[in-house]
Design a protein around this motif. Structure first.
Motif, mmCIF file in Angstrom:
data_model
loop_
_atom_site.group_PDB
_atom_site.id
_atom_site.type_symbol
_atom_site.label_atom_id
_atom_site.label_comp_id
_atom_site.label_asym_id
_atom_site.label_seq_id
_atom_site.Cartn_x
_atom_site.Cartn_y
_atom_site.Cartn_z
ATOM 1 N N UNK A 210 0.825 -1.205 0.000
ATOM 2 C CA UNK A 210 0.000 0.000 0.000
ATOM 3 C C UNK A 210 0.860 1.256 0.000
ATOM 4 N N UNK A 211 1.976 1.228 0.750
ATOM 5 C CA UNK A 211 2.907 2.366 0.757
ATOM 6 C C UNK A 211 3.499 2.552 -0.637
ATOM 7 N N UNK A 212 3.886 1.439 -1.256
ATOM 8 C CA UNK A 212 4.487 1.490 -2.591
ATOM 9 C C UNK A 212 3.497 2.059 -3.605
ATOM 10 N N UNK A 213 2.243 1.658 -3.491
ATOM 11 C CA UNK A 213 1.220 2.155 -4.420
ATOM 12 C C UNK A 213 1.035 3.660 -4.268
ATOM 13 N N UNK A 214 0.946 4.130 -3.012
ATOM 14 C CA UNK A 214 0.802 5.571 -2.774
ATOM 15 C C UNK A 214 1.991 6.336 -3.347
ATOM 16 N N UNK A 215 3.195 5.828 -3.093
ATOM 17 C CA UNK A 215 4.390 6.507 -3.589
ATOM 18 C C UNK A 215 4.393 6.543 -5.112
ATOM 19 N N UNK A 216 4.043 5.426 -5.734
ATOM 20 C CA UNK A 216 4.002 5.381 -7.196
ATOM 21 C C UNK A 216 3.033 6.394 -7.776
ATOM 22 N N UNK A 217 1.858 6.517 -7.155
ATOM 23 C CA UNK A 217 0.861 7.491 -7.623
ATOM 24 C C UNK A 217 1.373 8.923 -7.425
ATOM 25 N N UNK A 218 1.999 9.170 -6.281
ATOM 26 C CA UNK A 218 2.543 10.506 -6.008
ATOM 27 C C UNK A 218 3.652 10.870 -6.986
ATOM 28 N N UNK A 219 4.494 9.884 -7.318
ATOM 29 C CA UNK A 219 5.607 10.153 -8.228
ATOM 30 C C UNK A 219 5.107 10.428 -9.650
ATOM 31 N N UNK A 220 3.984 9.827 -10.022
ATOM 32 C CA UNK A 220 3.419 10.128 -11.342
ATOM 33 C C UNK A 220 2.884 11.562 -11.372
ATOM 34 N N UNK A 221 2.242 11.955 -10.273
ATOM 35 C CA UNK A 221 1.686 13.315 -10.197
ATOM 36 C C UNK A 221 2.766 14.373 -10.013
ATOM 37 N N UNK A 222 3.811 14.029 -9.257
ATOM 38 C CA UNK A 222 4.913 14.963 -8.974
ATOM 39 C C UNK A 222 6.239 14.228 -9.168
ATOM 40 N N UNK A 223 6.737 14.177 -10.400
ATOM 41 C CA UNK A 223 7.972 13.431 -10.682
ATOM 42 C C UNK A 223 9.154 13.955 -9.866
ATOM 43 N N UNK A 224 10.078 13.057 -9.524
ATOM 44 C CA UNK A 224 11.250 13.462 -8.744
ATOM 45 C C UNK A 224 12.063 14.529 -9.466
ATOM 46 N N UNK A 225 12.572 15.486 -8.697
ATOM 47 C CA UNK A 225 13.452 16.528 -9.236
ATOM 48 C C UNK A 225 14.873 16.221 -8.770
ATOM 49 N N UNK A 226 15.682 15.692 -9.674
ATOM 50 C CA UNK A 226 17.055 15.303 -9.325
ATOM 51 C C UNK A 226 18.070 16.276 -9.931
#
Length: 203
Positions: free
Chosen positions: A140-156
């Protein structure tokens, strides 16, 4: 579906218990305090070791929000209601311990990421972050993170950008869990994850 599995699935779940993708209770997705039943001190034998009784009373005070400053009578009254079990040190991590360790690793890694990263740095960091929704043990944590990363991609693009992005992601989780948010300025982030407070208390 067997009658066995249908009867077990119809039983109400304990509060806080998380179901995994296989439809069964997910141990790594659930906090230890929700996995283990509360201990009712009133039902424990009167000859329980004094140390065990004291620890239970202390944990009850802590769980009730009164902390270690609770009076003995408060702690004893809480201990008769029921206390959360103390997690033994040699147990596998629960969702909270795993989450804390993961955030510590990610924030600290970001704190030491280059301000001007090479292309290889960026590729490696993106690979690390993109692997989390796929490999993280709590589904469930992984799913939330995946959805968040799609909405707000990492800034590296820089150390500052990555640190702030992680802080905002962490705050999103904190908000969902009803926890306090952290101030996402680079000064506060560096103080927490790299330099320590200016009073030298961590030196």
């Amino acid at each position: 579906m067997s009658s066995d599995s249908s009867s077990s699935s119809s039983k109400p779940l304990p509060p806080g218990m998380v179901i995994g993708p296989d439809g069964k209770p997910c141990k790594i997705c659930t906090a230890f305090r929700n996995w283990k039943p509360r201990v009712d001190k009133s039902k424990q034998p009167p000859n329980a070791p004094a140390g065990q009784q004291k620890t239970a009373a202390m944990m009850a005070a802590f769980a009730s929000g009164t902390g270690f400053t609770a009076s003995q009578s408060q702690a004893q009254s809480q201990s008769t209601i029921g206390v959360e079990p103390t997690r033994p040190a040699n147990c596998p991590p629960d969702v909270e311990q795993l989450g804390n360790a993961t955030w510590t690793f990610l924030h600290t890694t970001a704190a030491y990421y280059p301000e001007k990263p090479t292309m290889q740095h960026r590729v490696n960091m993106l690979s690390l972050l993109r692997a989390l929704p796929v490999l993280y043990p709590c589904s469930t944590c992984a799913q939330h993170l995946g959805e968040n990363m799609k909405a707000h991609p990492p800034d590296v693009s820089s150390r500052t950008a990555l640190s702030k992005w992680l802080c905002e992601e962490h705050n999103e989780v904190n908000e969902r869990l009803g926890k306090e948010k952290f101030e996402c300025t680079i000064e506060k982030l560096d103080e927490r994850w790299k330099d320590g407070p200016s009073d030298g208390s961590c030196d």
